[in-house]
Design a protein around this motif. Structure first.
Motif, PDB file in Angstrom:
ATOM      1  N   UNK A   1      37.014  38.968  37.324  1.00 21.43           N
ATOM      2  CA  UNK A   1      38.974  38.111  37.341  1.00 21.43           C
ATOM      3  C   UNK A   1      38.778  38.060  35.711  1.00 21.43           C
ATOM      4  N   UNK A   2      40.510  38.057  35.723  1.00 23.08           N
ATOM      5  CA  UNK A   2      41.392  37.721  34.790  1.00 23.08           C
ATOM      6  C   UNK A   2      40.394  36.261  33.478  1.00 23.08           C
ATOM      7  N   UNK A   3      40.071  35.728  32.462  1.00 21.36           N
ATOM      8  CA  UNK A   3      40.252  34.191  31.916  1.00 21.36           C
ATOM      9  C   UNK A   3      41.217  33.502  32.327  1.00 21.36           C
ATOM     10  N   UNK A   4      41.339  32.105  33.278  1.00 19.69           N
ATOM     11  CA  UNK A   4      42.393  31.244  33.023  1.00 19.69           C
ATOM     12  C   UNK A   4      43.381  31.252  31.780  1.00 19.69           C
ATOM     13  N   UNK A   5      41.845  31.280  30.391  1.00 16.19           N
ATOM     14  CA  UNK A   5      43.315  31.032  29.145  1.00 16.19           C
ATOM     15  C   UNK A   5      43.530  32.052  28.877  1.00 16.19           C
TER      16      UNK A   5
ATOM     17  N   UNK B   1      45.518  34.274  30.657  1.00 18.47           N
ATOM     18  CA  UNK B   1      46.896  34.454  31.574  1.00 18.47           C
ATOM     19  C   UNK B   1      47.361  33.608  31.342  1.00 18.47           C
ATOM     20  N   UNK B   2      47.575  32.309  30.234  1.00 15.65           N
ATOM     21  CA  UNK B   2      48.212  31.474  30.172  1.00 15.65           C
ATOM     22  C   UNK B   2      49.070  32.259  28.902  1.00 15.65           C
ATOM     23  N   UNK B   3      48.514  33.002  28.359  1.00 16.56           N
ATOM     24  CA  UNK B   3      48.951  34.213  26.827  1.00 16.56           C
ATOM     25  C   UNK B   3      50.301  34.790  27.453  1.00 16.56           C
TER      26      UNK B   3
END
Length: 304
Positions: A94-98, A100-102
């Motif tokens: 999974x792509x880390x949520x932090x 994805x925010x970038x």
């Protein structure tokens, strides 16, 4: 007057007021200047990546962008975009949520996606220089994912352009683009490549030519990394103040410098760290094929 023309007229009027600065949405160009038929032409590829994190040893590329452009081999003037490519890739987890925010890339967007390795290799066939904004980041990821990138010389549009001397307050791409009068949808790989190309084609106020010129020069010049082997512990703060950085793996202070400044830097190191005794230090030669990578250059011992 139609609506777009009316809006542009308003923007031009607003630009004339000293209290306002107008930013226009970047419309990426495929054609720049016409080739005069005399200057040699060099193919340059502008690259960018989006990743699952910052560690190239464990994180993965989830998006790649490449723009191949023909430029004057001396002037750095772009003539035309020859090819461009952008692709997503599904990582192993999974792509880390932090992150994805970038960049805005979600797990749903990358499902089943894969970079076309053969397409990338074909694009790089006649390329003479790779340019990235923070090449120390992108090169490590790209060489691991696509080893063909290890065979090419690289330049960095953060470190190899004298932005500070030109009066820019930041080296961030979106800031540089705004100083050129544009904004764009940042943090997507291919869009960032096109934005960087536009920035590199802006004439510099103090240096001659466009910013791309400085990258071409940097790629043709050797850099040197000084390793202050066995330097006394008590001078560590002075070394840090001189720009040296501690390498935890080699357990040694190091400094990268230009060929013109090498002998002066060695003299400064001698006077500071080894004033009363001869000392063997190490000097590593870095050319554009190893700069910004994890691969070492050619090292030689020097006696100070």
């Amino acid at each position: 007057m139609n609506k777009p023309d009316a809006i542009e007229q308003l923007a031009r009027e607003l630009e004339l007021h000293p209290d306002y600065k107008v930013l226009r949405r970047l419309q990426p160009r495929r054609s720049f200047a016409g080739w005069d038929g005399e200057e040699d032409v060099l193919q340059v590829v502008v690259v960018d990546t989006e990743t699952t994190g910052l560690n190239a040893d464990k994180d993965e590329i989830i998006e790649i962008g490449l723009v191949v452009v023909a430029v004057g081999a001396t002037s750095g003037q772009a003539f035309e975009v020859l090819d461009s490519y952008g692709a997503l890739e599904e990582p192993s987890g999974p792509i880390p949520p932090e992150t994805t925010l970038v960049h805005g890339i979600t797990d749903e967007m990358v499902v089943g996606q894969r970079i076309d390795d053969l397409r990338v290799q074909a694009m790089l066939k006649n390329v003479g220089l790779v340019v990235a904004h923070n090449a120390g980041f992108d090169r490590r990821f790209l060489e691991r994912r696509l080893p063909v990138f290890a065979e090419l010389p690289w330049a960095c549009s953060v470190k190899d352009v004298a932005w500070c001397e030109e009066g820019f307050g930041s080296q961030k791409l979106d800031y540089l683009l705004m100083q050129c009068g544009f904004f764009h949808e940042a943090h997507r790989a291919e869009a960032d490549c096109l934005a960087l190309l536009e920035v590199l084609q802006r004439p510099l106020a103090k240096a001659s030519g466009v910013a791309m010129t400085q990258l071409l020069r940097a790629a043709n010049q050797k850099r040197y990394r000084i390793w202050a082997v066995n330097s006394p512990f008590e001078v560590k703060d002075d070394l840090k103040a001189m720009g040296y950085r501690w390498d935890a793996v080699m357990r040694c202070w190091k400094l990268e410098t230009s060929e013109d400044a090498l002998e002066e830097e060695l003299l400064r190191l001698k006077l500071l760290a080894y004033p009363k005794r001869p000392a063997k230090i190490s000097v590593e030669v870095l050319d554009a094929r190893v700069r910004f990578s994890d691969r070492p250059g050619i090292r030689e011992e020097r006696v100070l």
